[in-house]
Design a protein around this motif. Structure first.
Motif, short mmCIF file in Angstrom:
data_model
loop_
_atom_site.label_atom_id
_atom_site.label_comp_id
_atom_site.label_asym_id
_atom_site.label_seq_id
_atom_site.Cartn_x
_atom_site.Cartn_y
_atom_site.Cartn_z
N LYS A 117 -6.89 13.13 13.18
CA LYS A 117 -6.97 14.36 14.14
C LYS A 117 -8.51 14.26 14.82
CE LYS A 117 -3.92 17.62 11.70
NZ LYS A 117 -3.96 19.03 10.87
N LYS A 118 -9.47 14.07 13.85
CA LYS A 118 -10.77 14.22 14.12
C LYS A 118 -11.08 13.00 15.48
CE LYS A 118 -12.77 15.51 9.87
NZ LYS A 118 -13.63 15.01 8.56
N LEU A 119 -10.24 11.85 15.18
CA LEU A 119 -10.25 10.77 16.45
C LEU A 119 -9.55 11.10 17.76
CD1 LEU A 119 -10.03 7.73 14.20
CD2 LEU A 119 -12.11 8.73 15.10
N GLY A 120 -8.94 12.37 17.62
CA GLY A 120 -7.89 12.60 18.64
C GLY A 120 -6.74 12.09 18.57
N VAL A 121 -6.17 11.57 17.74
CA VAL A 121 -4.94 10.59 17.79
C VAL A 121 -3.70 11.60 17.75
CG1 VAL A 121 -3.41 8.80 16.49
CG2 VAL A 121 -6.00 8.66 16.82
N VAL A 122 -2.90 11.46 18.68
CA VAL A 122 -1.78 12.52 18.71
C VAL A 122 -0.39 11.82 18.38
CG1 VAL A 122 -0.20 14.49 20.09
CG2 VAL A 122 -2.94 14.19 20.24
N GLU A 123 -0.33 10.87 18.91
CA GLU A 123 0.90 9.98 18.95
C GLU A 123 0.87 8.97 18.08
OE1 GLU A 123 3.45 9.01 22.44
OE2 GLU A 123 2.21 10.24 23.68
N ALA A 124 1.81 8.70 17.10
CA ALA A 124 1.92 7.58 16.18
C ALA A 124 1.82 6.20 16.62
CB ALA A 124 3.18 7.78 15.19
N LYS A 125 2.34 5.97 17.73
CA LYS A 125 2.39 4.77 18.41
C LYS A 125 0.81 4.24 18.64
CE LYS A 125 3.21 6.23 23.15
NZ LYS A 125 4.36 5.90 24.07
N ASP A 126 0.21 5.13 18.68
CA ASP A 126 -1.39 4.71 19.10
C ASP A 126 -2.01 4.07 18.05
OD1 ASP A 126 -0.93 5.51 21.84
OD2 ASP A 126 -1.38 7.60 21.40
N LEU B 225 6.83 8.08 10.49
CA LEU B 225 5.39 7.91 10.44
C LEU B 225 4.69 9.13 11.44
CD1 LEU B 225 5.14 4.03 10.98
CD2 LEU B 225 4.32 5.42 9.02
N GLU B 226 5.18 9.68 12.21
CA GLU B 226 4.71 10.98 13.16
C GLU B 226 4.25 11.93 12.22
OE1 GLU B 226 7.77 8.91 15.60
OE2 GLU B 226 7.74 9.35 13.56
N VAL B 227 4.79 12.14 11.08
CA VAL B 227 4.60 13.36 10.15
C VAL B 227 3.21 12.75 9.37
CG1 VAL B 227 5.06 14.39 7.89
CG2 VAL B 227 6.70 14.20 9.60
N ALA B 228 3.02 11.59 9.27
CA ALA B 228 1.82 11.03 8.37
C ALA B 228 0.72 11.26 9.48
CB ALA B 228 2.09 9.62 7.96
N VAL B 229 0.84 10.90 10.62
CA VAL B 229 -0.30 10.98 11.75
C VAL B 229 -0.65 12.48 11.87
CG1 VAL B 229 -0.75 10.95 14.17
CG2 VAL B 229 0.52 8.92 13.02
N LYS B 230 0.36 13.42 11.89
CA LYS B 230 0.12 14.92 12.06
C LYS B 230 -0.70 15.35 10.91
CE LYS B 230 2.53 19.27 13.03
NZ LYS B 230 3.91 19.77 12.69
N VAL C 205 0.86 -1.04 -0.11
CA VAL C 205 0.03 0.06 0.02
C VAL C 205 1.00 1.29 -0.01
CG1 VAL C 205 -1.90 1.17 1.06
CG2 VAL C 205 -1.59 -1.36 1.53
N VAL C 206 0.73 1.91 -1.00
CA VAL C 206 1.60 3.15 -1.27
C VAL C 206 0.61 4.50 -0.71
CG1 VAL C 206 2.79 4.91 -2.73
CG2 VAL C 206 3.03 2.30 -3.02
N PHE C 207 0.86 5.09 0.43
CA PHE C 207 0.13 6.26 1.12
C PHE C 207 0.93 7.65 0.99
CE2 PHE C 207 2.17 4.49 4.86
CZ PHE C 207 2.67 5.71 5.58
N SER C 208 -0.04 8.57 1.11
CA SER C 208 0.46 10.01 0.91
C SER C 208 0.68 10.40 2.60
CB SER C 208 -0.48 10.88 0.40
OG SER C 208 -0.01 12.20 0.58
N ASP C 209 1.90 10.74 3.01
CA ASP C 209 2.13 11.27 4.11
C ASP C 209 2.17 12.78 4.60
OD1 ASP C 209 4.43 12.05 3.06
OD2 ASP C 209 5.90 10.62 4.27
N LEU D 30 -2.65 7.82 5.75
CA LEU D 30 -2.11 6.81 6.57
C LEU D 30 -3.64 6.10 7.15
CD1 LEU D 30 -0.38 4.92 8.23
CD2 LEU D 30 -0.27 6.56 9.92
N SER D 31 -4.82 7.03 7.43
CA SER D 31 -5.84 6.40 7.91
C SER D 31 -6.70 5.46 6.69
CB SER D 31 -6.89 7.34 8.53
OG SER D 31 -7.11 8.42 7.43
N ASP D 32 -6.47 6.02 5.52
CA ASP D 32 -7.06 5.26 4.36
C ASP D 32 -6.46 3.84 4.19
OD1 ASP D 32 -8.79 7.32 3.93
OD2 ASP D 32 -7.61 8.09 2.24
N VAL D 33 -5.31 3.79 4.56
CA VAL D 33 -4.50 2.24 4.63
C VAL D 33 -5.46 1.26 5.49
CG1 VAL D 33 -2.63 0.88 5.35
CG2 VAL D 33 -2.44 3.25 4.48
N PHE D 34 -5.95 1.76 6.50
CA PHE D 34 -6.86 0.98 7.36
C PHE D 34 -8.48 0.78 6.88
CE2 PHE D 34 -3.39 2.29 9.83
CZ PHE D 34 -2.85 1.10 10.52
#
Length: 371
Positions: free
Chosen positions: A324-333, A313-318, A89-93, A259-263
């Motif tokens: 963001k809508k789900l309140g996810v801040v840290e990539a490890k979560d 991956l931190e940049v992809a999460v940011k 899966v190739v995703f945009s970060d 990244l979220s679209d990967v899931f």
């Protein structure tokens, strides 16, 4: 130098390679011929579980020339092939200029005709998908499915993936990849599969469509016999060789807008049941095998391993609006496990294409134990 003289020299080198140290040829039929590969994939039983890898297309933007971009794609494709990865899966970060996302999936590996210009700089996600799809496709089908394109200018110089479905004309397998030829009618469709003559299927399928074939009884004899003008087969799902017979049948290529679209766009029912994110800030990879609370499940259905780009991956999460809508801040979560594939690294940085090799090797034990 004539072709006959060249072939004579090739035969001489092959006979010299097989010779014993004393200069005499071996008469032992069990003598190992190391001039040919012996690590041929042999299926044992069908499997429904899969291994997926996800990484950002921004890794292409970090390469400074077309040659380096192409080589990077080749390194990634080789790693996916060696470790029998079923999906990439190739995703945009969000680390490069964001393009309009159009969900694409390519187990038929049809190129995106909307991108007719060079995209190594303008759309690195597309460039990586284009090269990976090209390399995964059996060589004898590429001229049908991939028109001349600036992205592929030197793709032919990359090392071959030599996958189980990259079959030569004299090799036989119950399954084979093909591409439909024009002229389908009520009698069926001809499919070019790299054999003596085109294969015949009863279904009417549009031309230039990649199909997975399962041969009917008697097909092998029809192929080997020069008097037969029909090699019968049936089109089947691209997953059937893996699910029914246990073949590793290459990797599916999928694009995700974030990244979220990967899931959320996972093609497997129930999604990925074990997800692993990689980072130099993660826990050592070996901890997933330890008999502790954090031990990874012994069995999985669909495993996902995610690698970050230059900024991690931190940049992809940011940059992911849904997270963001789900309140996810840290990539490890985002993941079940957050691991460092190479603790104590000597170099300050590990490139993504290097991390893929290191990570898949470290997780090989997890995959083997799932068989």
């Amino acid at each position: 130098m004539g072709r006959g003289e060249t072939n004579a020299k090739k035969r001489k080198r092959q006979s010299e390679a097989k010779a014993l140290p004393n200069g005499k040829s071996s008469s032992n039929p069990a003598e190992l011929d190391t001039t040919k590969p012996t690590a041929v994939f042999k299926p044992t039983k069908g499997r429904e579980w899969t291994v997926s890898v996800a990484l950002p297309g921004s890794v292409i933007a970090n390469a400074q020339s077309h040659e380096l971009k192409t080589s990077l794609c080749g390194h990634i494709a080789r790693a996916l092939s060696v470790f029998c990865v079923d999906e990439i899966v190739v995703f945009s970060d969000g680390h490069t200029q964001k393009k309009d996302h159009k969900r694409t999936q390519s187990h038929a590996h049809q190129p995106d005709s909307s991108q007719d210009v060079y995209t190594g700089t303008s759309d690195p996600d597309h460039f990586l998908i284009h090269l990976l799809s090209y390399l995964e496709t059996p060589p004898h089908l590429r001229r049908f499915l991939f028109p001349m394109h600036a992205n592929l200018r030197i793709a032919g110089t990359l090392p071959s993936l030599d996958l189980p479905h990259h079959l030569k004309p004299d090799e036989w397998c119950a399954y084979r990849e093909g591409v439909t030829l024009p002229g389908a009618d009520e009698h069926g469709t001809f499919v070019e599969a790299g054999l003596r003559i085109p294969v015949t299927v009863e279904e009417q399928i549009p031309e230039n469509t990649r199909v997975t074939l399962k041969f009917r009884p008697g097909a092998e004899e029809a192929h080997k016999g020069t008097n037969n003008d029909v090699i019968p087969a049936d089109p089947v799902s691209p997953d059937e060789p893996r699910e029914e017979s246990g073949y590793y049948w290459g990797f599916n290529v999928r694009k995700a807008g974030s990244l979220s679209d990967v899931f959320t766009e996972c093609v497997y029912g129930g999604g990925y049941d074990v997800t692993i994110g990689t980072s130099e800030r993660g826990v050592p990879l070996e901890t997933i095998y330890e008999e502790k609370e954090g031990r990874i499940p012994d069995k999985f259905k669909h495993l996902l391993i995610v690698f970050g780009g230059v900024a991690g991956l931190e940049v992809a999460v940011k940059n992911d609006e849904e997270l963001k809508k789900l309140g996810v801040v840290e990539a490890k979560d985002v993941f079940d496990k957050w691991i460092n594939v190479c603790p104590g690294q000597g170099s300050r940085t590990i490139r993504t294409e290097e991390a893929v090799w290191i990570g898949l090797m470290g997780l090989r034990r997890l995959v083997i134990s799932n068989e």
